[in-house]
Scaffold this motif. Structure first.
Motif, PDB file in Angstrom:
ATOM      1  N   ALA A   1     -19.265  19.159 -22.443  1.00 26.55           N
ATOM      2  CA  ALA A   1     -18.750  20.331 -23.158  1.00 26.55           C
ATOM      3  C   ALA A   1     -17.386  20.714 -22.596  1.00 26.55           C
ATOM      4  O   ALA A   1     -17.194  20.722 -21.379  1.00 26.55           O
ATOM      5  N   PRO A   2     -16.415  21.028 -23.459  1.00 27.75           N
ATOM      6  CA  PRO A   2     -15.069  21.405 -22.989  1.00 27.75           C
ATOM      7  C   PRO A   2     -15.093  22.693 -22.172  1.00 27.75           C
ATOM      8  O   PRO A   2     -16.049  23.467 -22.233  1.00 27.75           O
ATOM      9  N   THR A   3     -14.044  22.916 -21.405  1.00 29.38           N
ATOM     10  CA  THR A   3     -13.917  24.150 -20.637  1.00 29.38           C
ATOM     11  C   THR A   3     -13.502  25.293 -21.558  1.00 29.38           C
ATOM     12  O   THR A   3     -13.168  25.085 -22.722  1.00 29.38           O
ATOM     13  N   GLN A   4     -13.474  26.499 -21.035  1.00 33.92           N
ATOM     14  CA  GLN A   4     -13.262  27.689 -21.863  1.00 33.92           C
ATOM     15  C   GLN A   4     -11.884  27.764 -22.506  1.00 33.92           C
ATOM     16  O   GLN A   4     -11.708  28.457 -23.490  1.00 33.92           O
TER      17      GLN A   4
ATOM     18  N   PHE B   1     -14.514  21.153 -15.993  1.00 35.34           N
ATOM     19  CA  PHE B   1     -14.926  19.912 -16.649  1.00 35.34           C
ATOM     20  C   PHE B   1     -14.769  18.747 -15.679  1.00 35.34           C
ATOM     21  O   PHE B   1     -13.755  18.615 -15.006  1.00 35.34           O
ATOM     22  N   SER B   2     -15.790  17.893 -15.620  1.00 32.70           N
ATOM     23  CA  SER B   2     -15.760  16.732 -14.731  1.00 32.70           C
ATOM     24  C   SER B   2     -15.856  15.457 -15.562  1.00 32.70           C
ATOM     25  O   SER B   2     -16.864  15.217 -16.226  1.00 32.70           O
TER      26      SER B   2
ATOM     27  N   ALA C   1     -16.399  13.731 -27.076  1.00 31.28           N
ATOM     28  CA  ALA C   1     -16.108  13.885 -25.647  1.00 31.28           C
ATOM     29  C   ALA C   1     -14.960  12.972 -25.226  1.00 31.28           C
ATOM     30  O   ALA C   1     -14.068  13.384 -24.473  1.00 31.28           O
ATOM     31  N   LEU C   2     -14.961  11.750 -25.714  1.00 34.99           N
ATOM     32  CA  LEU C   2     -13.887  10.819 -25.371  1.00 34.99           C
ATOM     33  C   LEU C   2     -12.555  11.285 -25.953  1.00 34.99           C
ATOM     34  O   LEU C   2     -11.502  11.105 -25.338  1.00 34.99           O
TER      35      LEU C   2
END
Length: 208
Positions: A83-86, A98-99, A197-198
């Motif tokens: 999931a993307p960051t805020q 995000f990792s 995600a990619l």
């Protein structure tokens, strides 16, 4: 004058050595699973999605199966991990940083799991094995290529256990086919998540 030239040359050598050391220490070599490495396989992930979609529409493989239900049993936490960051515009966001490695590691777990599911199904009591097995093998081939290109290890291997609890397929051919359809539907949904995600990783938004 000679002493001055020697002094200037010595200072220049020391400066170059200092810059060389700073460059080598500031930019360590990245090892393990790489976002860039998997992003290069984006076309292959798209091909996987197209392949799964085609299988779901195949009337021989899923004869007399009519359901929209999707089942996701994989223990991977790909949806949360990727999931993307805020600061992203995506609807589903995460509060923590995000990792890439966490996201890609979960993607690998998904590939391992669904590979085991499909492989075990090909060994079950199929209605038309001569037709169904080649269709499913095409999916397995794509997954194998992805697992190699996005491997956790330099030699194309990974440290994810292969025993991931694939179904036993002990019911009738029809019931197994129905269960497999639902699982492949879940795999389709998960593959859509993986492709998104990619795309997020390739955009570099998580590094801003």
């Amino acid at each position: 004058m000679a002493f001055g030239n020697f002094y200037s040359a010595s200072c220049l050598i020391l400066l170059l050595l200092s810059l060389s050391w700073r460059t080598s220490t500031a930019l360590p070599v990245r090892t393990g699973l790489s976002g860039e490495k998997c992003a290069d396989s984006s076309l292959l992930f798209e091909k996987l999605l197209q392949n799964i979609t085609a299988l779901l529409n195949d009337t021989e493989l899923f004869h007399r199966i009519d359901t929209d239900a999707a089942v996701v049993i994989s223990q991977a936490e790909t949806v949360l991990a990727c999931a993307p960051t805020q600061n992203s515009t995506c609807m589903m966001q995460r509060n923590s940083t995000f990792s890439e490695s966490e996201c890609l590691g979960n993607i690998m777990k998904d590939l391992v799991y669904y590979s085991a599911v499909i492989q075990s199904y090909t060994n079950s009591n199929l209605r038309l094995p001569e037709t169904e097995v080649p269709l499913l093998n095409s999916t397995l081939e794509i997954i194998r290529s992805l697992r190699k290109s996005c491997s956790l290890m330099p030699n194309g291997e990974n440290n994810i256990p292969e025993d991931v609890g694939a179904p036993k397929w002990e019911n009738s051919s029809y019931e197994n086919r129905q269960q497999m359809f639902k699982m492949m539907k879940g795999f389709q949904v998960r593959t859509i998540t993986i492709n998104r995600a990619l795309g997020y990783i390739s955009s570099g938004d998580h590094r801003k």
